[in-house]
Design an enzyme around this catalytic site. Structure first.
Site, PDB file in Angstrom:
ATOM      1  N   ASN A  20       0.850  -1.173   0.000  1.00 17.51           N
ATOM      2  CA  ASN A  20       0.000   0.000   0.000  1.00 17.51           C
ATOM      3  C   ASN A  20       0.896   1.237   0.000  1.00 17.51           C
ATOM      4  O   ASN A  20       1.772   1.372   0.841  1.00 17.51           O
ATOM      5  CB  ASN A  20      -0.917  -0.031   1.223  1.00 17.51           C
ATOM      6  N   HIS A  27      -3.421   0.916  -3.578  1.00 22.65           N
ATOM      7  CA  HIS A  27      -3.551  -0.204  -2.644  1.00 22.65           C
ATOM      8  C   HIS A  27      -2.527  -1.278  -3.000  1.00 22.65           C
ATOM      9  O   HIS A  27      -2.033  -1.334  -4.132  1.00 22.65           O
ATOM     10  CB  HIS A  27      -4.958  -0.791  -2.722  1.00 22.65           C
ATOM     11  N   GLU A  55      -2.656  -4.537  -3.607  1.00 30.35           N
ATOM     12  CA  GLU A  55      -2.946  -5.457  -4.708  1.00 30.35           C
ATOM     13  C   GLU A  55      -2.827  -4.755  -6.057  1.00 30.35           C
ATOM     14  O   GLU A  55      -2.327  -5.340  -7.028  1.00 30.35           O
ATOM     15  CB  GLU A  55      -4.349  -6.052  -4.553  1.00 30.35           C
ATOM     16  N   CYS A 110     -10.299  -5.218  -0.687  1.00 32.21           N
ATOM     17  CA  CYS A 110     -11.467  -4.339  -0.694  1.00 32.21           C
ATOM     18  C   CYS A 110     -12.177  -4.471  -2.045  1.00 32.21           C
ATOM     19  O   CYS A 110     -11.725  -5.217  -2.928  1.00 32.21           O
ATOM     20  CB  CYS A 110     -11.017  -2.892  -0.477  1.00 32.21           C
ATOM     21  N   CYS A 170      -9.823  -3.610  -5.115  1.00 33.99           N
ATOM     22  CA  CYS A 170      -8.803  -4.628  -5.390  1.00 33.99           C
ATOM     23  C   CYS A 170      -9.441  -5.952  -5.809  1.00 33.99           C
ATOM     24  O   CYS A 170      -8.930  -6.645  -6.685  1.00 33.99           O
ATOM     25  CB  CYS A 170      -7.910  -4.795  -4.174  1.00 33.99           C
ATOM     26  N   ASP A 174      -8.277   4.795   4.370  1.00 32.11           N
ATOM     27  CA  ASP A 174      -7.914   3.703   3.480  1.00 32.11           C
ATOM     28  C   ASP A 174      -9.088   2.762   3.218  1.00 32.11           C
ATOM     29  O   ASP A 174      -9.237   2.265   2.113  1.00 32.11           O
ATOM     30  CB  ASP A 174      -6.729   2.909   4.047  1.00 32.11           C
TER      31      ASP A 174
END
Length: 156
Positions: A48, A59, A61, A86, A89, A149
């Site tokens: 991140n 992020h 990923e 999330c 992602c 976030d």
């Protein structure tokens, strides 16, 4: 598709994602890390970088997939992350048809795991105490950054 990795291999790759998370934390960022694996080799890694890059889409990923570079397909890859992805992602994983997502934990944040599964992605929650503690400690120490976030507005 069943997961091509043994429990030991999954722990090895999760440890690599944890190393990415710790690197992000050492840079002043949020401790979430990710690796993309194909044929037992890491082909992309990221952490991140929202704080470091002042970029809300940075992020772990997304950074991992970006660092892996363009590929014809992802059908034989496994995406590892210290935190269950999330919606953004998860969307990237589903969009590129990553068949398996392995997460370190799914307790500190209501993730998109059910949606990924509904879209045909195999989701594995390792329920790692190390991942949970790292993220819980960060969320407690920096609640405003953590809430930003995960999409919870903070008071200005």
């Amino acid at each position: 598709m069943s997961n091509p990795h043994s429990k030991e291999e999954m722990m090895q790759f999760l440890k690599e994602a944890i190393a990415e998370a710790r690197l992000g934390l050492s840079e002043g960022g949020i401790p979430i890390g990710s690796v993309l694996v194909r044929d037992g080799k890491i082909i992309g890694r990221g952490h991140n970088r929202r704080v470091q890059n002042n970029n809300p889409t940075a992020h772990a990923e997304i950074e991992c997939l970006k660092n892996a570079g363009r590929m014809n397909d992802y059908v034989d890859t496994v995406l590892y992350s210290t935190l269950m992805p999330c919606a953004m992602c998860a969307g990237a994983a589903v969009q590129f048809k990553v068949p398996v997502v392995v997460a370190g934990e799914n307790r500190t944040f209501k993730s998109a795991s059910d949606w990924m599964e509904s879209m045909g992605t195999q989701v594995i929650d390792m329920d790692s105490e190390e991942c949970f503690q790292m993220l819980a400690e960060f969320a407690k120490a920096q609640p405003d950054v953590w809430n930003e976030d995960i999409g919870i507005p903070t008071k200005n």
